[in-house]
Motif scaffolding. Structure first.
Motif, mmCIF file in Angstrom:
data_model
loop_
_atom_site.group_PDB
_atom_site.id
_atom_site.type_symbol
_atom_site.label_atom_id
_atom_site.label_comp_id
_atom_site.label_asym_id
_atom_site.label_seq_id
_atom_site.Cartn_x
_atom_site.Cartn_y
_atom_site.Cartn_z
ATOM 1 N N GLU A 94 0.823 -1.209 0.000
ATOM 2 C CA GLU A 94 0.000 0.000 0.000
ATOM 3 C C GLU A 94 0.857 1.260 0.000
ATOM 4 O O GLU A 94 0.543 2.243 -0.673
ATOM 5 N N PHE A 95 1.944 1.224 0.751
ATOM 6 C CA PHE A 95 2.847 2.373 0.796
ATOM 7 C C PHE A 95 3.487 2.604 -0.572
ATOM 8 O O PHE A 95 3.530 3.740 -1.060
ATOM 9 N N GLN A 96 3.975 1.537 -1.207
ATOM 10 C CA GLN A 96 4.597 1.661 -2.527
ATOM 11 C C GLN A 96 3.596 2.198 -3.549
ATOM 12 O O GLN A 96 3.942 3.042 -4.384
ATOM 13 N N GLU A 97 2.359 1.726 -3.500
ATOM 14 C CA GLU A 97 1.327 2.199 -4.422
ATOM 15 C C GLU A 97 1.031 3.684 -4.185
ATOM 16 O O GLU A 97 0.900 4.457 -5.129
ATOM 17 N N SER A 98 0.950 4.080 -2.929
ATOM 18 C CA SER A 98 0.709 5.477 -2.606
ATOM 19 C C SER A 98 1.862 6.363 -3.096
ATOM 20 O O SER A 98 1.640 7.447 -3.647
ATOM 21 N N MET A 99 3.092 5.904 -2.896
ATOM 22 C CA MET A 99 4.259 6.669 -3.358
ATOM 23 C C MET A 99 4.283 6.762 -4.883
ATOM 24 O O MET A 99 4.588 7.809 -5.444
ATOM 25 N N ARG A 100 3.942 5.666 -5.568
ATOM 26 C CA ARG A 100 3.913 5.673 -7.032
ATOM 27 C C ARG A 100 2.889 6.678 -7.535
ATOM 28 O O ARG A 100 3.164 7.478 -8.431
ATOM 29 N N LYS A 101 1.693 6.681 -6.921
ATOM 30 C CA LYS A 101 0.635 7.598 -7.331
ATOM 31 C C LYS A 101 1.037 9.048 -7.082
ATOM 32 O O LYS A 101 0.849 9.914 -7.942
ATOM 33 N N THR A 102 1.619 9.322 -5.922
ATOM 34 C CA THR A 102 2.068 10.679 -5.592
ATOM 35 C C THR A 102 3.146 11.149 -6.565
ATOM 36 O O THR A 102 3.125 12.295 -7.039
ATOM 37 N N LEU A 103 4.085 10.271 -6.884
ATOM 38 C CA LEU A 103 5.163 10.608 -7.819
ATOM 39 C C LEU A 103 4.610 10.872 -9.212
ATOM 40 O O LEU A 103 5.040 11.809 -9.895
ATOM 41 N N GLU A 104 3.645 10.074 -9.635
ATOM 42 C CA GLU A 104 3.020 10.258 -10.946
ATOM 43 C C GLU A 104 2.302 11.600 -11.019
ATOM 44 O O GLU A 104 2.430 12.326 -12.006
ATOM 45 N N GLU A 105 1.565 11.947 -9.972
ATOM 46 C CA GLU A 105 0.865 13.238 -9.931
ATOM 47 C C GLU A 105 1.850 14.404 -9.954
ATOM 48 O O GLU A 105 1.631 15.392 -10.660
ATOM 49 N N ALA A 106 2.933 14.294 -9.182
ATOM 50 C CA ALA A 106 3.937 15.365 -9.147
ATOM 51 C C ALA A 106 4.628 15.498 -10.500
ATOM 52 O O ALA A 106 4.908 16.616 -10.951
ATOM 53 N N THR A 107 4.887 14.379 -11.155
ATOM 54 C CA THR A 107 5.536 14.408 -12.474
ATOM 55 C C THR A 107 4.658 15.152 -13.472
ATOM 56 O O THR A 107 5.146 15.992 -14.231
ATOM 57 N N CYS A 108 3.358 14.866 -13.461
ATOM 58 C CA CYS A 108 2.434 15.556 -14.375
ATOM 59 C C CYS A 108 2.322 17.037 -14.031
ATOM 60 O O CYS A 108 2.332 17.887 -14.913
ATOM 61 N N LYS A 109 2.211 17.333 -12.755
ATOM 62 C CA LYS A 109 2.034 18.715 -12.315
ATOM 63 C C LYS A 109 3.237 19.587 -12.661
ATOM 64 O O LYS A 109 3.085 20.727 -13.122
ATOM 65 N N TRP A 110 4.451 19.081 -12.416
ATOM 66 C CA TRP A 110 5.653 19.901 -12.549
ATOM 67 C C TRP A 110 6.432 19.655 -13.839
ATOM 68 O O TRP A 110 7.460 20.290 -14.075
ATOM 69 N N SER A 111 5.986 18.724 -14.688
ATOM 70 C CA SER A 111 6.698 18.383 -15.934
ATOM 71 C C SER A 111 8.159 18.063 -15.636
ATOM 72 O O SER A 111 9.077 18.546 -16.297
#
Length: 110
Positions: free
Chosen positions: A32-49
């Motif tokens: 669950e932690f790894q999935e949460s980190m992956r999702k957060t990283l994906e969102e940050a990548t999209c947000k900040w290019s």
């Protein structure tokens, strides 16, 4: 608590551990932690290019990234590893930090 003459008395030699929510499934927690980190990283990548994994900017997006020489970066943002000896002291001096109290003292009367 150890019974003594029909009365429960605390046993100070045994550790006390309370499990309020039951046993922890550490593997499920890790997943669950790894999935949460992956999702957060994906969102940050999209947000900040910006590709945070490879530490490189992405093409397109709302931001134009450019490199800055290390000596032009404000001290606050410079990496600093605290080590024994001069480097730790030098880093603290660069950041302008004050020496913290190291001794525990009694109450001061007013």
């Amino acid at each position: 608590m150890a019974p003594q003459n029909g009365i429960l008395t605390p046993s100070f030699n045994t550790p006390v551990c309370r499990s309020l929510f039951g046993p922890v499934d550490r593997e499920q927690l890790r997943v669950e932690f790894q999935e949460s980190m992956r999702k957060t990283l994906e969102e940050a990548t999209c947000k900040w290019s910006f590709d945070f994994v490879n530490e490189s900017p992405l093409q397109g997006g709302d931001f134009q990234w450019e490199g800055v020489p290390g000596n032009k970066v404000p001290v606050l943002y410079r990496p600093c590893m605290v080590r024994a000896g001069r480097q730790g002291a030098q880093c603290a001096k660069e950041r302008g930090s004050k020496r913290k109290q190291t001794n525990i003292t009694g109450r001061q009367s007013s």
